[in-house]
Design an enzyme around this catalytic site. Structure first.
Site, PDB file in Angstrom:
ATOM      1  N   THR A   5       0.845  -1.277   0.226  1.00  0.00           N
ATOM      2  CA  THR A   5      -0.108   0.033   0.025  1.00  0.00           C
ATOM      3  C   THR A   5       0.748   1.325   0.138  1.00  0.00           C
ATOM      4  O   THR A   5       2.141   1.264   0.298  1.00  0.00           O
ATOM      5  CB  THR A   5      -0.910   0.062   1.164  1.00  0.00           C
ATOM      6  OG1 THR A   5       0.031  -0.013   2.417  1.00  0.00           O
ATOM      7  CG2 THR A   5      -1.795  -1.123   1.384  1.00  0.00           C
ATOM      8  N   GLU A  28      -5.713  -4.049  -0.924  1.00  0.00           N
ATOM      9  CA  GLU A  28      -5.958  -5.306  -0.192  1.00  0.00           C
ATOM     10  C   GLU A  28      -7.057  -6.092  -0.517  1.00  0.00           C
ATOM     11  O   GLU A  28      -7.344  -7.240  -0.091  1.00  0.00           O
ATOM     12  CB  GLU A  28      -6.600  -4.712   1.417  1.00  0.00           C
ATOM     13  CG  GLU A  28      -5.366  -4.145   2.127  1.00  0.00           C
ATOM     14  CD  GLU A  28      -5.216  -2.758   2.218  1.00  0.00           C
ATOM     15  OE1 GLU A  28      -5.805  -2.222   0.915  1.00  0.00           O
ATOM     16  OE2 GLU A  28      -4.832  -2.090   2.738  1.00  0.00           O
ATOM     17  N   LYS A  66     -16.968  16.251  10.739  1.00  0.00           N
ATOM     18  CA  LYS A  66     -18.164  16.399  11.436  1.00  0.00           C
ATOM     19  C   LYS A  66     -18.510  17.584  12.127  1.00  0.00           C
ATOM     20  O   LYS A  66     -17.818  18.235  12.711  1.00  0.00           O
ATOM     21  CB  LYS A  66     -17.889  15.308  12.702  1.00  0.00           C
ATOM     22  CG  LYS A  66     -18.932  14.145  12.950  1.00  0.00           C
ATOM     23  CD  LYS A  66     -18.566  13.416  13.734  1.00  0.00           C
ATOM     24  CE  LYS A  66     -19.833  12.352  13.634  1.00  0.00           C
ATOM     25  NZ  LYS A  66     -19.701  10.991  14.711  1.00  0.00           N
ATOM     26  N   TRP A 108     -22.336  14.208   9.640  1.00  0.00           N
ATOM     27  CA  TRP A 108     -21.176  13.952   8.833  1.00  0.00           C
ATOM     28  C   TRP A 108     -21.542  14.832   7.450  1.00  0.00           C
ATOM     29  O   TRP A 108     -22.455  14.827   7.137  1.00  0.00           O
ATOM     30  CB  TRP A 108     -20.867  12.521   8.313  1.00  0.00           C
ATOM     31  CG  TRP A 108     -19.853  11.781   9.551  1.00  0.00           C
ATOM     32  CD1 TRP A 108     -19.493  12.433  10.367  1.00  0.00           C
ATOM     33  CD2 TRP A 108     -19.956  10.291   9.449  1.00  0.00           C
ATOM     34  NE1 TRP A 108     -18.756  11.465  11.132  1.00  0.00           N
ATOM     35  CE2 TRP A 108     -19.052  10.158  10.659  1.00  0.00           C
ATOM     36  CE3 TRP A 108     -20.314   9.073   8.689  1.00  0.00           C
ATOM     37  CZ2 TRP A 108     -18.873   8.938  10.834  1.00  0.00           C
ATOM     38  CZ3 TRP A 108     -20.140   8.190   9.140  1.00  0.00           C
ATOM     39  CH2 TRP A 108     -19.148   7.965  10.134  1.00  0.00           C
TER      40      TRP A 108
HETATM   41  P1  ADP Z   1      -3.158   3.198  -1.074  1.00  0.00           P
HETATM   42  O1  ADP Z   1      -3.343   4.641  -1.844  1.00  0.00           O
HETATM   43  O2  ADP Z   1      -3.148   3.042   0.204  1.00  0.00           O
HETATM   44  O3  ADP Z   1      -2.351   2.301  -2.221  1.00  0.00           O
HETATM   45  P2  ADP Z   1      -5.410   1.954  -2.752  1.00  0.00           P
HETATM   46  O4  ADP Z   1      -4.663   2.273  -3.975  1.00  0.00           O
HETATM   47  O5  ADP Z   1      -5.614   0.590  -2.407  1.00  0.00           O
HETATM   48  O6  ADP Z   1      -4.612   2.589  -1.748  1.00  0.00           O
HETATM   49  O7  ADP Z   1      -6.487   2.810  -2.553  1.00  0.00           O
HETATM   50  C1  ADP Z   1      -7.728   2.311  -1.832  1.00  0.00           C
HETATM   51  C2  ADP Z   1      -8.500   3.514  -1.443  1.00  0.00           C
HETATM   52  O8  ADP Z   1      -8.657   4.267  -2.529  1.00  0.00           O
HETATM   53  C3  ADP Z   1      -9.945   3.057  -1.084  1.00  0.00           C
HETATM   54  O9  ADP Z   1     -10.006   2.539   0.270  1.00  0.00           O
HETATM   55  C4  ADP Z   1     -10.583   4.420  -1.136  1.00  0.00           C
HETATM   56  O10 ADP Z   1     -10.287   5.231  -0.184  1.00  0.00           O
HETATM   57  C5  ADP Z   1      -9.929   5.077  -2.521  1.00  0.00           C
HETATM   58  N1  ADP Z   1     -10.807   4.856  -3.682  1.00  0.00           N
HETATM   59  C6  ADP Z   1     -10.504   3.804  -4.527  1.00  0.00           C
HETATM   60  N2  ADP Z   1     -11.570   3.932  -5.597  1.00  0.00           N
HETATM   61  C7  ADP Z   1     -12.362   4.920  -5.315  1.00  0.00           C
HETATM   62  C8  ADP Z   1     -13.623   5.411  -5.835  1.00  0.00           C
HETATM   63  N3  ADP Z   1     -13.937   5.122  -6.944  1.00  0.00           N
HETATM   64  N4  ADP Z   1     -13.827   6.469  -5.047  1.00  0.00           N
HETATM   65  C9  ADP Z   1     -13.820   7.012  -4.116  1.00  0.00           C
HETATM   66  N5  ADP Z   1     -12.468   6.424  -3.382  1.00  0.00           N
HETATM   67  C10 ADP Z   1     -11.844   5.468  -3.968  1.00  0.00           C
END
Ligand code: ADP
Length: 552
Positions: A195, A339, A446, A451
């Protein structure tokens, strides 16, 4: 409580058991789509073109080469590379040979990359020539790495005074391809992805052959990526970030022609390649598409073959969907995470939705969508209670399924809560199972105990013609605890005064969001802080604005 039935009480089916192997995808592709093309924009500067049959042979040679280098089953073999044919050969050559393909995101900070190379105990690093300066910085800190292999033609091999480098093509050339893909436990690890680690160190998601094959089947279905042998797919989302959303597997399973854009991700280069190779489908994050659209609109161009694109990674602004629709491109909005391998949900209409008017249909398609078969989801409240799927209640989004991690790599603390993975996202789910992300848990605002969805405010505000990119964050307030403010980067060509844009923007928002969601201020900055994967980096933004306070 879910009941179980003992095997002794069951009549068992009489079907073959075949372990689900990643190598079976490339074997299938060779046997049934052997002449289908893979086209790559190379770091050498030219367009490379070969077939699935060629790719399968070279992947087998790569597997042989890894054995000759005396690498062992389950060894982690890392890549620092763009989307291209050699990277694809490594996907199959490494995983298909029982080793683990660790795709490193080169946009992470150098010390994070060093951390993950050590954490993963990578034995080999394959890298594109573009990353030589980075590799030279990493080398002194990674003495355990046995081989550094440059993915370039022999006559373009770089010289380095810092480290010994092997040429990818020399490795392949030494092999005869007389190698059969081994069969082993489908639960064995196949690939590793960390990640981004916006807070703390990056964490490793270790996928298995089984989880990858199931994810591949589900992701190619019609209401998912809908990839077929009639498609020409250009994965723009990097192969170094969550396996380009699984497209190197799903395209090959379906037999689609693949077009890899390499390092050239600017609007002009993408457009030229899409047109010359007649790309029908693509996938990427909103920031990449913003560049392409700016180029296409700015030059009054049209797409001659591009029909649909999957957009995810962060919320796709409705204005972007609209622009694509006007250009004849259907946007499929998707949500996922590292994940989850990564696909969780995609937005699409159902037969019943056809009775709705266009505006209501658009609202459905703007959401993050329904789960793929194989992923369950629910939302929970602060005390862990499951909330109603009524499209109104906001809660912490929890998921489970066959391609969701059970643990992070080399971590003895399970992230699961009662068997569910907490995504860190806040969402609503409606009675039709359609999910909408309202925020990251750590970004929620908040105000007066209620929210406010920062994503929804950003979605609307980014439709304003003067705005290039914007972020909504909270700021402390004596009466309401927190209030939203909007931080904006204006388009470079905009010459209006900030005060004028601010007034105009607030008028633009009026009536489009609830009155009490109206940002209390609009601030202008030169450049938006983004994560290694192009998402708003709100932690940094809050830090940049730590001395800011609302004027009372
Ligand atoms: P990281 O940035 O930790 O590598 P990921 O690429 O796995 O993480 O990103 C996952 C996160 O990206 C999700 O938990 C969510 O917050 C955000 N995300 C992914 N797709 C969307 C979407 N279509 N709309 C809003 N948020 C999104």
């Amino acid at each position: 409580m879910v009941s179980t039935i003992k095997n002794d009480d069951l009549l068992m089916g009489r079907m073959m058991f075949q372990p689900l192997m990643i190598s079976s995808i490339i074997e299938h592709a060779k046997n049934h789509h052997g002449s289908t093309e893979i086209v790559s924009q190379r770091t050498e500067g030219d367009l490379h073109r070969y077939t699935y049959r060629d790719c399968e042979l070279r992947s087998r040679k790569m597997a042989q080469a890894l054995n000759r280098l005396q690498l062992k089953t389950s060894d982690r073999i890392a890549t620092l590379a763009w989307n291209g044919y050699r990277h694809l050969e490594l996907y199959y050559g490494i995983s298909g040979n029982g080793m683990v393909c660790h795709t490193i995101n080169p946009r992470l900070f150098e010390d994070q990359i060093t951390y993950i190379i050590h954490h993963a105990d990578d034995q080999v690093i394959f890298f594109d020539i573009t990353f030589l300066p980075l590799v030279e910085k990493l080398y002194p800190h990674c003495s355990h790495v046995k081989h550094w292999i440059c993915m370039v033609d022999k006559n373009k091999m770089p010289e380095s005074s810092v480290l010994p480098i092997v040429c990818y093509e020399d490795l392949i050339d030494k092999e005869d391809g007389n190698f059969e893909w081994p069969i082993f436990d489908e639960n064995a690890a196949s690939a590793l992805c960390y990640t981004s680690g916006t807070t703390g160190n990056p964490k490793g998601a270790l996928y298995s052959h089984r989880s990858t094959i199931l994810h591949t089947y589900a992701s190619a279905l019609p209401d998912s990526l809908n990839i077929s042998a009639m498609d020409t797919v250009m994965p723009v989302v990097p192969m170094f970030h969550v396996n380009a959303w699984g497209t190197p597997y799903s395209c090959m399973m379906a037999g689609a022609k693949i077009v890899f854009p390499g390092a050239k991700l600017d609007g002009a280069s993408l457009y030229k390649l899409m047109e010359s190779e007649q790309v029908s489908m693509s996938a990427g994050v909103p920031t990449i598409w913003a560049g392409l659209l700016q180029y296409v609109m700015g030059n009054h161009l049209k797409f001659s073959s591009f029909k649909r694109t999957v957009i995810g990674g962060s919320a796709c602004p409705p204005a972007m969907m609209e622009t694509f629709a006007n250009l004849g491109v259907k946007v499929i909005h998707a949500w996922g995470m590292t994940e989850l391998s990564p696909l969780g949900t995609l937005a699409s209409l159902k037969v019943n939705d056809l009775k709705k008017n266009q505006a209501d249909q658009k609202l459905i398609l703007q959401k993050q969508g329904r789960s793929l078969f194989g992923i369950d989801m629910k939302i929970i409240g602060d005390t862990g209670q499951t909330l109603t799927n009524d499209g109104k209640a906001f809660g912490n989004l929890m998921v489970k399924g066959s391609w969701v991690i059970s643990d992070y790599f080399y971590s003895d603390q399970s992230p699961l809560i009662d068997g569910w993975f907490p995504t860190g996202d806040v969402a609503t789910i409606d009675a039709e199972g359609c999910m909408q992300i309202t925020d990251r848990t750590k970004d929620v605002i908040k105000s007066g105990g209620e929210w406010i969805s920062s994503i929804e405010i950003e979605n609307v505000a980014s439709g304003h013609p003067d705005i290039l990119i914007c972020a909504c964050i909270s700021t402390p307030h004596p009466k309401w605890d927190e209030r939203p403010i909007l931080v904006v980067v204006k388009k470079p060509e905009v010459t209006k005064k900030n005060e004028e844009i601010k007034a105009d923007l607030l008028t633009f928002l009026t009536g489009k969001i609830a009155k009490w969601w109206m940002p209390d201020d609009v601030l202008f900055i030169e450049e938006m802080p983004l994560t290694a994967t192009g998402k708003l980096l709100k932690v940094k933004l809050r830090e940049m604005l730590k001395d800011y306070s609302l004027k009372s």
